[in-house]
Design a protein around this motif. Structure first.
Motif, PDB file in Angstrom:
ATOM      1  N   SER A 188       0.790  -1.247   0.048  1.00 18.50           N
ATOM      2  CA  SER A 188      -0.008  -0.003  -0.056  1.00 18.50           C
ATOM      3  C   SER A 188       0.818   1.261   0.041  1.00 18.50           C
ATOM      4  O   SER A 188       0.471   2.219  -0.651  1.00 18.50           O
ATOM      5  CB  SER A 188      -1.091   0.050   1.149  1.00 18.50           C
ATOM      6  OG  SER A 188      -0.291   0.080   2.431  1.00 18.50           O
ATOM      7  N   ILE A 189       2.154   1.139   0.559  1.00 19.93           N
ATOM      8  CA  ILE A 189       2.720   2.302   0.637  1.00 19.93           C
ATOM      9  C   ILE A 189       3.271   2.738  -0.774  1.00 19.93           C
ATOM     10  O   ILE A 189       3.004   3.946  -1.204  1.00 19.93           O
ATOM     11  CB  ILE A 189       4.203   2.351   1.554  1.00 19.93           C
ATOM     12  CG1 ILE A 189       3.629   2.112   3.106  1.00 19.93           C
ATOM     13  CG2 ILE A 189       5.299   3.312   1.384  1.00 19.93           C
ATOM     14  CD1 ILE A 189       4.833   1.449   3.887  1.00 19.93           C
ATOM     15  N   VAL A 190       3.779   1.749  -1.492  1.00 16.11           N
ATOM     16  CA  VAL A 190       4.281   2.063  -2.840  1.00 16.11           C
ATOM     17  C   VAL A 190       3.063   2.345  -3.971  1.00 16.11           C
ATOM     18  O   VAL A 190       3.256   3.136  -4.897  1.00 16.11           O
ATOM     19  CB  VAL A 190       4.987   0.969  -3.526  1.00 16.11           C
ATOM     20  CG1 VAL A 190       6.577   1.176  -2.687  1.00 16.11           C
ATOM     21  CG2 VAL A 190       4.756  -0.309  -3.528  1.00 16.11           C
ATOM     22  N   THR A 191       1.948   1.541  -3.672  1.00 17.10           N
ATOM     23  CA  THR A 191       0.927   1.828  -4.425  1.00 17.10           C
ATOM     24  C   THR A 191       0.259   3.153  -4.292  1.00 17.10           C
ATOM     25  O   THR A 191      -0.083   3.871  -5.295  1.00 17.10           O
ATOM     26  CB  THR A 191      -0.489   0.739  -4.152  1.00 17.10           C
ATOM     27  OG1 THR A 191       0.439  -0.389  -4.302  1.00 17.10           O
ATOM     28  CG2 THR A 191      -1.522   0.908  -5.164  1.00 17.10           C
ATOM     29  N   ASP A 192       0.000   3.625  -2.926  1.00 16.91           N
ATOM     30  CA  ASP A 192      -0.061   4.941  -2.855  1.00 16.91           C
ATOM     31  C   ASP A 192       0.570   6.145  -3.529  1.00 16.91           C
ATOM     32  O   ASP A 192       0.210   7.046  -4.349  1.00 16.91           O
ATOM     33  CB  ASP A 192      -0.254   5.512  -1.362  1.00 16.91           C
ATOM     34  CG  ASP A 192      -1.376   4.468  -0.752  1.00 16.91           C
ATOM     35  OD1 ASP A 192      -2.511   4.038  -1.380  1.00 16.91           O
ATOM     36  OD2 ASP A 192      -1.523   4.647   0.481  1.00 16.91           O
ATOM     37  N   TYR A 193       1.839   5.979  -3.274  1.00 14.87           N
ATOM     38  CA  TYR A 193       2.684   7.043  -3.679  1.00 14.87           C
ATOM     39  C   TYR A 193       2.750   6.882  -5.414  1.00 14.87           C
ATOM     40  O   TYR A 193       2.836   7.849  -5.893  1.00 14.87           O
ATOM     41  CB  TYR A 193       4.366   6.562  -3.371  1.00 14.87           C
ATOM     42  CG  TYR A 193       5.373   7.648  -3.638  1.00 14.87           C
ATOM     43  CD1 TYR A 193       5.359   8.776  -3.033  1.00 14.87           C
ATOM     44  CD2 TYR A 193       6.026   7.420  -4.862  1.00 14.87           C
ATOM     45  CE1 TYR A 193       6.582   9.823  -3.348  1.00 14.87           C
ATOM     46  CE2 TYR A 193       7.175   8.390  -5.310  1.00 14.87           C
ATOM     47  CZ  TYR A 193       7.124   9.574  -4.568  1.00 14.87           C
ATOM     48  OH  TYR A 193       7.917  10.582  -4.981  1.00 14.87           O
ATOM     49  N   PHE A 194       3.101   5.815  -6.090  1.00 20.36           N
ATOM     50  CA  PHE A 194       3.060   5.632  -7.593  1.00 20.36           C
ATOM     51  C   PHE A 194       1.609   5.923  -8.289  1.00 20.36           C
ATOM     52  O   PHE A 194       1.640   6.509  -9.375  1.00 20.36           O
ATOM     53  CB  PHE A 194       3.837   4.449  -7.821  1.00 20.36           C
ATOM     54  CG  PHE A 194       5.310   4.440  -7.549  1.00 20.36           C
ATOM     55  CD1 PHE A 194       6.401   5.410  -8.305  1.00 20.36           C
ATOM     56  CD2 PHE A 194       6.068   4.190  -6.244  1.00 20.36           C
ATOM     57  CE1 PHE A 194       7.606   5.449  -8.070  1.00 20.36           C
ATOM     58  CE2 PHE A 194       7.361   4.224  -6.078  1.00 20.36           C
ATOM     59  CZ  PHE A 194       8.013   5.060  -6.834  1.00 20.36           C
ATOM     60  N   THR A 195       0.862   5.532  -7.848  1.00 16.39           N
ATOM     61  CA  THR A 195      -0.622   5.838  -8.409  1.00 16.39           C
ATOM     62  C   THR A 195      -0.647   7.292  -8.364  1.00 16.39           C
ATOM     63  O   THR A 195      -1.472   7.748  -9.404  1.00 16.39           O
ATOM     64  CB  THR A 195      -1.786   4.989  -7.979  1.00 16.39           C
ATOM     65  OG1 THR A 195      -1.900   5.014  -6.407  1.00 16.39           O
ATOM     66  CG2 THR A 195      -1.639   3.513  -8.254  1.00 16.39           C
ATOM     67  N   ALA A 196      -0.244   8.135  -7.269  1.00 13.05           N
ATOM     68  CA  ALA A 196      -0.477   9.440  -7.419  1.00 13.05           C
ATOM     69  C   ALA A 196       0.365  10.105  -8.261  1.00 13.05           C
ATOM     70  O   ALA A 196      -0.087  11.161  -8.672  1.00 13.05           O
ATOM     71  CB  ALA A 196      -0.146   9.838  -6.108  1.00 13.05           C
TER      72      ALA A 196
END
Length: 190
Positions: free
Chosen positions: A159-167
């Motif tokens: 979830s950390i990288v999903t949140d960051y990179f989808t943004a």
């Protein structure tokens, strides 16, 4: 030559200590040059100090694809990462065949009791530094599972990288989660 003939063999991983010891040896550099000759890559694992040797290797063998593992194992405390790490990261990023694997984020917190923060903002200063140095085309996803389980759940890591990179947008996320690894490791999507 034997390993290079196998399409599943994509490269080698070495430690920072091995790289540092080998950089002044012609035979070692010739061996690493064989990776580039066979269109293979080199992963390098170690701490922040390895970035200087990665930049040097990239200068000496500009045709070699190099992947820095685990954000060079920088300490992550929710604050801006050390200036020396940022400077050396940017120096390595100047070489267009150097990639950075965004993994070991939760491990960077040092919280071995499974309580590494879930909040993406905690990791944002480090992720921003990586993004600013390598951009959308040379950051690679890595979970570092199962090692990461000691620090946080896989769901937290994801979830950390999903949140960051989808943004960053659909294209940036697709590159981070798949396409950049294809470019670095030259593996084909089936």
């Amino acid at each position: 030559k034997r390993f290079a003939a196998n399409p599943l063999f994509r490269g080698l991983r070495v430690s920072h200590d091995a790289l540092k010891a080998g950089l002044d040896q012609a035979r070692y550099l010739a061996d690493l040059a064989l990776l580039a000759k066979h269109d293979l890559e080199l992963d390098v694992n170690g701490g922040p100090a390895m970035l200087v040797e990665v930049a040097r290797l990239a200068r000496e063998l500009p045709g070699l694809r190099i992947v820095i593992n685990h954000l060079a194992n920088v300490k992550i405390d929710g604050q801006a990462p050390p200036a020396e790490w940022r400077r050396d990261l940017e120096a390595a990023a100047q070489h267009k065949k150097v990639f950075l694997k965004v993994s070991a984020l939760v491990e960077g917190t040092g919280k071995t009791d499974g309580t590494a923060p879930r909040d993406t903002q905690f990791y944002q200063p480090t992720l921003d530094a990586a993004w600013n140095a390598f951009g959308a085309d040379r950051l690679i996803y890595g979970s570092n599972w199962p090692v990461s389980e000691r620090f946080a759940s896989l769901a937290t890591v994801q979830s950390i990288v999903t949140d960051y990179f989808t943004a960053k947008g659909k294209t940036a996320a697709a590159k981070f989660f798949s396409r950049n690894a294809q470019a670095a490791y030259k593996w084909m999507k089936r």
